[in-house]
Design a protein around this motif. Sequence first.
Motif, PDB file in Angstrom:
ATOM      1  N   PRO A 221       0.820  -1.210   0.000  1.00 61.46           N
ATOM      2  CA  PRO A 221       0.000   0.000   0.000  1.00 61.46           C
ATOM      3  C   PRO A 221       0.854   1.260   0.000  1.00 61.46           C
ATOM      4  CG  PRO A 221      -0.765  -1.568   1.652  1.00 61.46           C
ATOM      5  CD  PRO A 221       0.543  -2.080   1.138  1.00 61.46           C
ATOM      6  N   THR A 549      -2.146  -2.393  -5.675  1.00 60.98           N
ATOM      7  CA  THR A 549      -3.461  -2.986  -5.966  1.00 60.98           C
ATOM      8  C   THR A 549      -3.338  -4.352  -6.635  1.00 60.98           C
ATOM      9  OG1 THR A 549      -3.525  -1.676  -8.007  1.00 60.98           O
ATOM     10  CG2 THR A 549      -4.691  -0.790  -6.113  1.00 60.98           C
ATOM     11  N   HIS A 582     -14.144   5.245   4.747  1.00 59.00           N
ATOM     12  CA  HIS A 582     -14.599   4.570   3.531  1.00 59.00           C
ATOM     13  C   HIS A 582     -16.093   4.288   3.653  1.00 59.00           C
ATOM     14  CE1 HIS A 582     -10.256   3.689   3.639  1.00 59.00           C
ATOM     15  NE2 HIS A 582     -10.337   3.722   2.335  1.00 59.00           N
ATOM     16  N   MET A 735     -12.254  -3.666 -10.610  1.00 52.12           N
ATOM     17  CA  MET A 735     -11.842  -3.308  -9.259  1.00 52.12           C
ATOM     18  C   MET A 735     -10.445  -2.702  -9.215  1.00 52.12           C
ATOM     19  SD  MET A 735     -13.972  -3.329  -6.842  1.00 52.12           S
ATOM     20  CE  MET A 735     -12.822  -3.215  -5.481  1.00 52.12           C
ATOM     21  N   LEU A 739      -9.786   0.632  -7.053  1.00 49.87           N
ATOM     22  CA  LEU A 739      -8.753   0.711  -6.021  1.00 49.87           C
ATOM     23  C   LEU A 739      -7.717   1.775  -6.349  1.00 49.87           C
ATOM     24  CD1 LEU A 739      -8.236  -3.111  -5.398  1.00 49.87           C
ATOM     25  CD2 LEU A 739      -9.403  -1.504  -3.892  1.00 49.87           C
ATOM     26  N   GLN A 740      -7.383   1.893  -7.605  1.00 47.62           N
ATOM     27  CA  GLN A 740      -6.415   2.922  -7.991  1.00 47.62           C
ATOM     28  C   GLN A 740      -6.982   4.322  -7.754  1.00 47.62           C
ATOM     29  OE1 GLN A 740      -3.168   3.110  -9.217  1.00 47.62           O
ATOM     30  NE2 GLN A 740      -3.022   1.004  -8.485  1.00 47.62           N
ATOM     31  N   ALA A 742      -9.324   5.178  -5.615  1.00 48.35           N
ATOM     32  CA  ALA A 742      -9.412   5.390  -4.165  1.00 48.35           C
ATOM     33  C   ALA A 742      -8.044   5.710  -3.573  1.00 48.35           C
ATOM     34  CB  ALA A 742     -10.000   4.149  -3.495  1.00 48.35           C
ATOM     35  N   GLY A 743      -7.003   5.142  -4.163  1.00 50.41           N
ATOM     36  CA  GLY A 743      -5.650   5.346  -3.658  1.00 50.41           C
ATOM     37  C   GLY A 743      -5.096   6.733  -3.890  1.00 50.41           C
ATOM     38  N   PHE A 771     -11.732  -6.004  -1.349  1.00 52.75           N
ATOM     39  CA  PHE A 771     -11.315  -4.790  -0.647  1.00 52.75           C
ATOM     40  C   PHE A 771      -9.983  -5.032   0.064  1.00 52.75           C
ATOM     41  CE2 PHE A 771     -15.942  -3.161   0.122  1.00 52.75           C
ATOM     42  CZ  PHE A 771     -16.073  -2.925  -1.238  1.00 52.75           C
ATOM     43  N   PRO A 772      -9.093  -4.053   0.078  1.00 58.97           N
ATOM     44  CA  PRO A 772      -7.839  -4.211   0.831  1.00 58.97           C
ATOM     45  C   PRO A 772      -8.090  -4.238   2.330  1.00 58.97           C
ATOM     46  CG  PRO A 772      -8.022  -1.983  -0.057  1.00 58.97           C
ATOM     47  CD  PRO A 772      -9.160  -2.765  -0.638  1.00 58.97           C
ATOM     48  N   TRP A 775      -9.496  -1.348   4.428  1.00 58.33           N
ATOM     49  CA  TRP A 775     -10.908  -0.963   4.338  1.00 58.33           C
ATOM     50  C   TRP A 775     -11.788  -1.783   5.280  1.00 58.33           C
ATOM     51  CZ3 TRP A 775     -12.532  -0.061  -1.478  1.00 58.33           C
ATOM     52  CH2 TRP A 775     -11.659   0.877  -2.056  1.00 58.33           C
TER      53      TRP A 775
END
Length: 809
Positions: A221, A549, A582, A735, A739-740, A742-743, A771-772, A775
């Motif tokens: 991350p 991700t 989140h 996804m 995720l990208q 959101a990052g 989800f990572p 989250w």
Amino acid sequence: MKDTISISVRQLVEFILRSGDIDRRRSASSTEAMQLGSMIHRKLQEEQSGEDYDYRAEVPLKYVHEADEYELVIEGRADGIISTADSQIIVDEIKSIYGDVRHLEEPKEVHLAQARVYAAIVAIQRSLREIGVRMTYCSIDSMEIKYFHFSYTIGEITQFFKELIRAYHRWAVFIVQWKKLRNKSASELEFPYPYREGQKELAANVYRTIYHRKRLFLMAPTGVGKTLSVTFPAVKAIGEGRTDKIFYLTGKTVTGQAAVEAFNVMVSRGLEIKTVVIAGREKVCLNEVMKCYPDECPYARGHFDRVNDALYDLLTSVNTYSREVLSDAALKAGICPYELALDLATFADAVICDYNYVFDPGAALSDYFAPGKDGNELVLVDEAHNLVERARDMYSAALDSARIASIRKKLRAAVRNGEFPKRIPTRAGTQLGKLVKILDGLGEVNGDFAENVDKDEFILTAGRAMALFEDMLDARELKGLFDDEDILNFYFELSSFNFTAGLYNDESYVNYIERTHENNIRFKLMCVNPSSNLMEYLGKRSAVFFSATLIPVGYYIDLISGDRRDYTVYAKSTFDNNRCAHFIIEDVSSLYKQRGEQTYNRIASVIKDISSQREGNYIAFFPSYSFMDEVYDIYEEKYADPAARTVKQDKSMSEEARNAFLEGFRENRGGSLVGFCVLGGVFSEGIDLREDALIGAIIVGTGLPMLTKERELLKKHFDLMEMNGFDYAYRFPGMIKVLQAAGRVIRTEKDLGVVALLDERFTGRGYKGLFPAEWENITETDSYAIAEEVNEFWANVNEGIPQLRFDEG
């Protein structure tokens, strides 16, 4: 004990004896010839032994030259050694080429020189008084053969060999002296900063991977310091002799710059290392218009006559080869900066470049990466989540009937006008006409779209056409045809198609025809699983594939290495999860059937509710431009705060416009800024908006790729492989984009922010399982309660945390 330098016969000959011009018109053919060459070599070798002579195939040869400071090991494999009935020894060198071998008047100098080195080694080791050389040229298309015969005395052949070794001496001395300095500094280097939480363990995992020559898939991350955590153990491995060279691969300039900065930090702590950044040919070209032909470019003309001296000057005076350093050196020497960068890659310790320089058949650095070739290089792949789609493109190829017909028309016109001799262009035009006819026939039989059609006749005809294009390039009087960029580019397309046809197998590929419009049928060889091709180029080298991700990691292993035994590591985030909230907005749907004014209105309202709880910068990401435009219009009309600004991504933004867009977020000093962008676009990945440059990401939809015929072929293929086609073709790629995006919010330990996912599908197990770990406390809410939820988050984080600059007035 002396240091040992190893070099292949081919590398020695091609490096020392190179001369003349750069001519990009010749750059596409070698890969195909190399791929088919081994098959042709075997066939010719099997046919060689006769009653009057003995033929030994693939004979390994090795010669050791002892110098004061080093031991030079020259190795290679002779295609054949012939022992005749009268005890004559002849070295056979086989070359497979496209085109008509009858046009060859003499062997190419570098080919003959390679054979002469093999002959010298054999003559020296067997104490021969004379030795013969036979150059065997074979046409890939027709299998026609042409021989050239030579005979040398021991004095002639050894003098030639010794002159080569003498010319290489200064390079060998440089290599030995530099490696001693480099290795000593690398072994003494310490990690340049105090380790963050988990960072030492992360670096240890990378080192362990290198030590055991394995592959590692690393999910790291943002904030764990992954670039330094990966490059530092790589440098230590160089110092210990566990690897010779680092290739740091990236798909974007910005991530390549992160690698440059990491190496610079280590240099500031005493590391001696040579790094080169290979940028695209067009990005470093010194001309206003890029034309890589000697009659068009002064830097291409005579480049190879001048490049070695310029290269040596750079190597002995500078350690970091940036674009500016390369341009200055190229201007001074009158050479091409792009080709200079490729040469520096041979001597550099760290090469920072795009994925294609390792994996793409048309661009790979063939001295290191080619099918069946292994080495001691280490490959670090940054943003590895992008490699799957990039690799599919690398290993796929297509030809269009309309394009083929237009090139045929151009060839006929050039001949009709009397500009060029008729024979070969006419024959090439005939083969192009056959390709169009085959496609028309496939269209009549299969309709507007069909998968896995009978491809053999088309591929065979494309190969014949390729051979004739090679003949045209070989004929001096026809070379001018390729001054037409359209014909030249088609030659590259035809070359790519023929190469891809050689890779085709049912496990990794599908083919299809599609009528794209009334007058065009496309035939495509589509790579669905690039793992086997990627591993052909990577070989048995150690590699680290890393990204923020890589979820699910099994997906990436299946499509990159294909080996579930590879190491995997999920690095724990060093950030405080409580600094980012989140949310899933469960009463919003981005499904196509749900789209309409009510949905657009609800999304616009949610954007307002989130962005109005705290002054700052926000970006809302949408599945498409049309979807974004609909919501943007409603937001501007009904919900936009008069005191805030809104900006929107355009379809065709220049690099300057993109930079200005981002600077608007970095430089905003008061009020709110709300950006409207496309999910999966240039602003949803690879941008670094630190601290309060971005405090909120509102992501509309699950990012599913558009429903297309190709996506459906992917789905069908993986269903047949019992690998859940929907996941592999749609859900997982979607996804990645989510995720990208959101990052973009949390980039440093000082950042605060909000991430909101607007789609009811995110509440399902199929998505939550992706989800990572960071989250884990995601909140499910709805469009009516989101304002209160976000307000509560900001109220909680404000306790004991200094206000961001927006609140400072």
